[in-house]
Design a protein around this motif. Structure first.
Motif, PDB file in Angstrom:
ATOM      1  N   UNK A 118     -40.740  15.565  94.010  1.00 65.11           N
ATOM      2  CA  UNK A 118     -39.675  15.517  93.003  1.00 65.11           C
ATOM      3  C   UNK A 118     -40.127  14.563  91.899  1.00 65.11           C
ATOM      4  N   UNK A 119     -39.981  14.993  90.662  1.00 68.98           N
ATOM      5  CA  UNK A 119     -40.609  14.260  89.556  1.00 68.98           C
ATOM      6  C   UNK A 119     -39.633  13.344  88.815  1.00 68.98           C
ATOM      7  N   UNK A 120     -38.537  13.881  88.357  1.00 67.38           N
ATOM      8  CA  UNK A 120     -37.613  13.039  87.589  1.00 67.38           C
ATOM      9  C   UNK A 120     -36.239  13.674  87.458  1.00 67.38           C
ATOM     10  N   UNK A 121     -35.326  12.851  86.918  1.00 67.59           N
ATOM     11  CA  UNK A 121     -33.939  13.273  86.732  1.00 67.59           C
ATOM     12  C   UNK A 121     -33.685  13.311  85.229  1.00 67.59           C
ATOM     13  N   UNK A 122     -32.983  14.346  84.759  1.00 68.22           N
ATOM     14  CA  UNK A 122     -32.666  14.413  83.330  1.00 68.22           C
ATOM     15  C   UNK A 122     -31.247  14.938  83.175  1.00 68.22           C
ATOM     16  N   UNK A 123     -30.673  14.743  82.010  1.00 70.42           N
ATOM     17  CA  UNK A 123     -29.367  15.320  81.730  1.00 70.42           C
ATOM     18  C   UNK A 123     -29.537  16.706  81.137  1.00 70.42           C
ATOM     19  N   UNK A 124     -28.619  17.622  81.455  1.00 71.74           N
ATOM     20  CA  UNK A 124     -28.694  18.960  80.865  1.00 71.74           C
ATOM     21  C   UNK A 124     -27.273  19.514  80.802  1.00 71.74           C
ATOM     22  N   UNK A 125     -26.925  20.103  79.666  1.00 71.79           N
ATOM     23  CA  UNK A 125     -25.586  20.684  79.552  1.00 71.79           C
ATOM     24  C   UNK A 125     -25.527  22.007  80.305  1.00 71.79           C
ATOM     25  N   UNK A 126     -24.400  22.269  80.907  1.00 71.87           N
ATOM     26  CA  UNK A 126     -24.165  23.566  81.564  1.00 71.87           C
ATOM     27  C   UNK A 126     -24.369  24.663  80.530  1.00 71.87           C
ATOM     28  N   UNK A 127     -25.239  25.585  80.837  1.00 73.82           N
ATOM     29  CA  UNK A 127     -25.616  26.701  79.983  1.00 73.82           C
ATOM     30  C   UNK A 127     -26.197  26.249  78.643  1.00 73.82           C
ATOM     31  N   UNK A 128     -26.744  25.033  78.616  1.00 79.40           N
ATOM     32  CA  UNK A 128     -27.408  24.535  77.416  1.00 79.40           C
ATOM     33  C   UNK A 128     -26.480  24.305  76.242  1.00 79.40           C
ATOM     34  N   UNK A 129     -25.177  24.292  76.508  1.00 80.62           N
ATOM     35  CA  UNK A 129     -24.205  24.173  75.416  1.00 80.62           C
ATOM     36  C   UNK A 129     -23.615  22.764  75.413  1.00 80.62           C
ATOM     37  N   UNK A 130     -23.770  22.063  74.301  1.00 79.12           N
ATOM     38  CA  UNK A 130     -23.340  20.655  74.268  1.00 79.12           C
ATOM     39  C   UNK A 130     -21.828  20.491  74.336  1.00 79.12           C
ATOM     40  N   UNK A 131     -21.088  21.581  74.229  1.00 77.21           N
ATOM     41  CA  UNK A 131     -19.635  21.483  74.409  1.00 77.21           C
ATOM     42  C   UNK A 131     -19.266  21.489  75.891  1.00 77.21           C
ATOM     43  N   UNK A 132     -20.246  21.860  76.726  1.00 76.46           N
ATOM     44  CA  UNK A 132     -19.985  21.899  78.167  1.00 76.46           C
ATOM     45  C   UNK A 132     -20.296  20.560  78.817  1.00 76.46           C
ATOM     46  N   UNK A 133     -19.984  20.500  80.085  1.00 81.59           N
ATOM     47  CA  UNK A 133     -20.211  19.271  80.834  1.00 81.59           C
ATOM     48  C   UNK A 133     -21.708  18.965  80.969  1.00 81.59           C
ATOM     49  N   UNK A 134     -22.019  17.664  80.932  1.00 83.68           N
ATOM     50  CA  UNK A 134     -23.397  17.229  81.161  1.00 83.68           C
ATOM     51  C   UNK A 134     -23.664  17.196  82.655  1.00 83.68           C
ATOM     52  N   UNK A 135     -24.735  17.892  83.064  1.00 82.62           N
ATOM     53  CA  UNK A 135     -25.085  17.957  84.483  1.00 82.62           C
ATOM     54  C   UNK A 135     -26.303  17.076  84.743  1.00 82.62           C
ATOM     55  N   UNK A 136     -26.645  16.916  86.014  1.00 81.31           N
ATOM     56  CA  UNK A 136     -27.864  16.176  86.366  1.00 81.31           C
ATOM     57  C   UNK A 136     -28.913  17.175  86.836  1.00 81.31           C
ATOM     58  N   UNK A 137     -30.057  17.106  86.176  1.00 81.62           N
ATOM     59  CA  UNK A 137     -31.133  18.036  86.517  1.00 81.62           C
ATOM     60  C   UNK A 137     -32.228  17.290  87.264  1.00 81.62           C
ATOM     61  N   UNK A 138     -32.627  17.830  88.402  1.00 81.91           N
ATOM     62  CA  UNK A 138     -33.771  17.247  89.118  1.00 81.91           C
ATOM     63  C   UNK A 138     -34.962  18.191  88.930  1.00 81.91           C
ATOM     64  N   UNK A 139     -36.065  17.625  88.435  1.00 82.22           N
ATOM     65  CA  UNK A 139     -37.301  18.386  88.293  1.00 82.22           C
ATOM     66  C   UNK A 139     -38.206  18.116  89.486  1.00 82.22           C
ATOM     67  N   UNK A 140     -38.831  19.170  89.971  1.00 83.08           N
ATOM     68  CA  UNK A 140     -39.808  19.001  91.043  1.00 83.08           C
ATOM     69  C   UNK A 140     -41.045  19.817  90.727  1.00 83.08           C
ATOM     70  N   UNK A 141     -42.114  19.513  91.424  1.00 82.41           N
ATOM     71  CA  UNK A 141     -43.310  20.334  91.292  1.00 82.41           C
ATOM     72  C   UNK A 141     -43.701  20.793  92.686  1.00 82.41           C
ATOM     73  N   UNK A 142     -44.222  22.004  92.798  1.00 80.00           N
ATOM     74  CA  UNK A 142     -44.605  22.510  94.116  1.00 80.00           C
ATOM     75  C   UNK A 142     -45.840  23.390  93.968  1.00 80.00           C
ATOM     76  N   UNK A 143     -46.713  23.301  94.948  1.00 79.98           N
ATOM     77  CA  UNK A 143     -47.996  24.000  94.903  1.00 79.98           C
ATOM     78  C   UNK A 143     -48.277  24.644  96.246  1.00 79.98           C
ATOM     79  N   UNK A 144     -49.388  25.391  96.290  1.00 76.28           N
ATOM     80  CA  UNK A 144     -49.687  26.091  97.544  1.00 76.28           C
ATOM     81  C   UNK A 144     -50.221  25.138  98.606  1.00 76.28           C
TER      82      UNK A 144
END
Ligand SMILES: [Zn+2]
Ligand SMILES: [Zn+2]
Length: 603
Positions: free
Chosen positions: A155-181
């Motif tokens: 797991x790489x980092x946490x970022x904020x992201x609006x629901x459906x990318x719309x700034x009028x919507x609620x701000x969500x918490x996004x977790x980024x991860x990386x995965x390989x074979x």
């Protein structure tokens, strides 16, 4: 030679692993926050993310705990099971997941997929379950969590992201991860990320005093410092030598032109968004040019041409200005002013193959010179559905030109892949992707074959039969723009430019003030011999002087003390760590001149 576009990412094992890892992560997050709300979690380049609506903000410690839980889950070897269900059933399953309910409604209506992306047909609704976790999903997934190797994701980092990318919507918490074979792939990726950070062209550009941006000048408008100026001069010298040898003629055109020219070329109104607003002078609108082509077309058309005069190759390091939104600007890679290694080749159809391969040959020479080992040419074709909209409405010419390019590539043994529906408005294009020394991919250059615009400009030549014929035009820029190329080279070389490109090629270092005059004299002799050099006569100690030359990545340091002065010699320290004590200045000059003249990779 054309490889079918490699396996689509969406169908690859890596995509399935990442998509499945996103599900596992969502399960781990819900274990931690039983009342948490889940939204969407797609695979992305190099990894995946998932957006959550949680009762509190996540911390880095949470990420560790989630990662740990994920490792437990994948070891359970749970199978991923797909079930197609009705909207009613789906609503029951996700009764306490409001974001999923919204997505189900979208699926029910048709028109969007489970990520909210537009969709042509009405999709079937399906869920995937592994262990205790169920997600609204159409797959694909791996068979079992055992295919997600516990040491191959992070797991790489946490970022904020609006629901459906719309700034009028609620701000969500996004977790980024990386995965390989496997673990090795993950290790390589993390190493590459670390190297890329160290080699970031914005960081190196500042440290090595290559370029700056200034608030009062404006975003996206780089100011080249003296060291950057030298890089640019050297790159232009290279381009001009190569182009002269390949039979190009150099032209110069103004930065401003009347609106009429861009109406004729078709840039207006279609390209207006990427152009700076016009200025009005004596009742006429003028634009700063976003590209040089229309002016080169005028130069070609200024003279009666016969087939004997063809091909005509017009080259110019033209400065262009394009309007990019400020949010999209990125260091030197995405700018508003750019100097392009531009040229246009006007030729007849039967000259096309040779001219096209001539351009490819130029590319290969540059790749050799810069030590670019991996590259791919991507042939972008039209799509029938875009004719008359995105593409000039002449299918016959499209098919013919595409076939000409394909044949030229095949005959020239050029490796390439094909991509549909990515051509330029007026013809197929070849995007050249190159990989830097640390394996990061860059799209730097484009070639375009233009079968439409010469006609708009009434360009013609008299063919062998004495009839008027419209020439083909090849747009090419193998050295890209100075901005992008320097940005790439900074990362590629990590700032350790070969001698010919190094802004400062040699630094003379006096051990004490006693040798200052001698040191200055040596620097002068070097400059006289075409070696960019200066003497560090500061009062710092020798080691500090050496350190500061190393920080600037100067390839050669010439250290002079009393012994060297008496013997009229120098001691050479090379950037690669090698050393040669007490050598004749003339021997060093011969070595430096040889590396510069050959544009050698080695020191
Ligand atoms: Zn899924
Ligand atoms: Zn052009």
């Amino acid at each position: 030679m054309s490889q079918q576009i490699q396996e689509k990412y969406e169908e690859s094992q890596l995509y399935k692993i990442r998509h499945s890892a996103a599900h596992v992560m969502a399960q781990a997050v819900l274990d931690m926050f039983p009342d948490g709300k889940i939204t969407i979690g797609p695979p992305v380049e190099n990894g995946f993310y998932y957006d959550f609506d949680l009762p509190r903000n996540l911390t880095p410690e949470d990420l560790e705990a989630i990662e740990k839980r994920m490792r437990q889950i994948v070891q359970g070897k749970h199978e991923f099971k797909k079930t197609v269900i009705s909207a009613e059933e789906a609503k029951k399953i996700f009764a306490d997941q409001p974001y999923k309910l919204e997505l189900i409604e979208g699926l029910e209506k048709g028109g969007t997929d489970e990520y909210g992306n537009p969709l042509k047909e009405k999709p079937e609704i399906s869920i995937y379950q592994h262990d205790t976790f169920v997600d609204l999903c159409r797959g694909p997934h791996v068979q079992s969590t055992k295919e997600i190797k516990q040491d191959a994701f992070k797991l790489m980092n946490i970022a904020g992201a609006y629901w459906r990318g719309d700034e009028n919507n609620k701000m969500l918490q996004r977790i980024y991860g990386t995965a390989w074979e496997n673990a090795q792939q993950l290790k390589d990726y993390l190493h590459q990320l670390e190297e890329a950070k160290k080699r970031d062209h914005r960081k190196l550009g500042k440290e090595l005093e290559i370029f700056i941006f200034d608030d009062e000048v404006g975003p996206g408008l780089p100011l080249w410092l003296p060291n950057g100026g030298i890089l640019i001069e050297e790159l232009e010298k290279l381009a001009k030598e190569m182009e002269e040898a390949a039979g190009y003629s150099r032209v110069r055109t103004p930065i401003l032109t009347k609106e009429d020219l861009f109406l004729r070329s078709g840039h207006l109104p279609y390209y207006a968004e990427s152009m700076y607003a016009p200025m009005e002078l004596e009742g006429v609108k003028y634009y700063v040019k976003p590209m040089n082509c229309p002016m080169h077309h005028k130069i070609f058309g200024a003279k009666q041409r016969s087939y004997r005069d063809l091909p005509v190759r017009l080259a110019e390091y033209g400065t262009c200005y394009r309007y990019e939104k400020s949010g999209e600007l990125f260091g030197l890679m995405r700018v508003r002013s750019m100097q392009m290694n531009d040229a246009h080749i006007y030729c007849s159809e039967d000259q096309f193959e040779q001219e096209f391969l001539g351009v490819v040959d130029l590319y290969r020479k540059y790749f050799d010179l810069f030590g670019i080992e991996k590259y791919v040419m991507r042939l972008s074709l039209h799509a029938r559905s875009g004719l008359g909209k995105k593409y000039v409405d002449n299918e016959r010419l499209w098919l013919k030109t595409e076939e000409m390019v394909r044949r030229a590539m095949d005959n020239g043994g050029v490796p390439y892949v094909e991509a549909e529906d990515e051509a330029a408005f007026y013809g197929p294009k070849i995007d050249v992707q190159v990989w830097s020394a640390i394996g990061r991919e860059f799209s730097l250059m484009t070639n375009q074959v233009d079968f439409a615009v010469p006609e708009r400009f009434d360009l013609k030549f008299t063919n062998k039969e004495g009839h008027d014929e419209v020439p083909l035009c090849i747009h090419r820029a193998p050295l890209s723009t100075h901005e992008r190329l320097v940005g790439f080279l900074l990362e590629h070389y990590a700032g350790n430019f070969p001698v010919w490109l190094s802004p400062e090629q040699a630094r003379v270092i006096s051990i004490t003030d006693n040798q200052n005059e001698y040191a200055e004299n040596i620097a002068k002799q070097l400059r006289k011999n075409g070696v960019r050099a200066h003497a560090d006569l500061s009062s710092q100690r020798m080691n500090a002087k050496i350190r500061s030359a190393q920080l600037m990545k100067v390839p050669y340091m010439l250290v002079v003390g009393d012994n060297e002065m008496k013997a009229e010699q120098v001691s050479l320290r090379v950037r690669d760590g090698s050393q040669q004590n007490n050598i004749l200045l003339s021997d060093f000059i011969a070595r430096a001149k040889d590396r510069i003249a050959r544009r050698a990779a080695g020191l």
